[in-house]
Enzyme design. Structure first.
Site: not given
Length: 294
Positions: A160, A209, A280
């Protein structure tokens, strides 16, 4: 090229929050994109790209800079042999449709990521065991020095994360895929979409998320669920009752409400598990997220 002033960014974010951009441009090709960056440099403005707004929180006060929304040629997708070649602003759903129609597999996991190809590069987006790093051939990155192609290694893609900096815009992306029967691709997509629908609040306004999964036996969602956060509400924002790593707009939410929920979630995770959760979601504007120690 037209530069818009004071456009509310809440129109572009999936959570439906955020104040105005000082300037907004919608470049449709590389020339217009470079012109936009020249404008930003001349006016000493920071630059941010907004895709589908699905992994983004914009400050309620807005963003004192230039926001880019890639359109036209910079949002198209085509297939050449085993390459899926797309604009940075191309929605993942469009990219996946082109790949499936051409009998190319390997991008099915993207059906669970409601964003754009360029946004996926910036955060090395992934789901269900797949991510951009596994299929990316190269990306065309444009900044004030001009365009340059970079490989996944040159982009520094990890979990990520990419090394892309402020003002670096992903204009084009090339994915290297594999031949796969269309029926098999459809079956994989159907299975993943059913799983996503069962696990996530797909019928609610969220930004995806909230936190990255930590180095722990529990995922971020399971950890926050164990902390008793499902359904926890601050103002108009609420932690999903279906998946604790999602924040929903329960009605009249502000970005500040979502930030307060994130701070509370991080505090409880640190207190119970000794884990410092890392967000995130991308933040735009003045949005400091308090750490558990603050």
């Amino acid at each position: 090229m037209r530069i818009e002033e004071g456009t509310p960014l809440s129109r572009f974010t999936t959570l439906g929050t955020g104040g105005p951009a000082r300037a907004l441009a919608r470049p449709e090709n590389l020339d217009e994109l470079e012109q936009s960056l020249v404008f930003a440099r001349q006016h000493e403005l920071p630059v941010a790209t907004i895709g589908l707004g699905s992994n983004l929180l914009v400050a309620d006060e807005g963003f004192d800079g230039l926001v880019l929304k890639l359109c036209g040629d910079l949002a198209r997708a085509e297939v050449r042999d085993d390459l899926l070649i797309v604009g940075g602003g191309a929605p993942n759903a469009v990219c996946l449709h082109r790949a499936r129609a051409a009998g190319l597999g390997g991008f099915e996991f993207a059906c669970a990521i409601p964003g754009t190809a360029g946004g996926g590069v910036r955060m090395n987006a992934g789901a269900y065991g797949g991510d951009w790093a596994r299929v990316l051939e190269r990306a065309l990155v444009v900044d004030e020095r001009g365009p340059a192609w970079r490989t996944g290694a040159e982009l520094g893609l990890t979990y990520r994360h990419s090394d892309l900096g402020q003002g670096e815009v992903v204009a084009r992306v090339e994915f290297r895929l594999v031949e796969r029967p269309v029926a098999e691709i459809k079956a994989i997509i159907g299975e993943l979409q059913a799983k996503r629908k069962a696990d996530q609040p797909t019928n609610k306004r969220t930004f995806g998320s909230v936190f990255k999964n930590p180095q722990h036996e529990l995922t971020a969602g399971r950890m926050l669920e164990a902390c008793g956060l499902k359904g926890h509400r601050i103002g108009g924002a609420q932690i999903s009752g279906r998946h604790a790593n999602f924040i929903e707009n329960a009605g009249g939410a502000r970005t500040a409400d979502a930030i307060a929920l994130m701070a509370e979630a991080a505090r409880r995770a640190a207190e119970r598990y000794g884990v410092e959760l890392e967000h995130e979601v991308e933040l735009l504007g003045s949005l400091p997220v308090p750490t558990p120690s603050e």
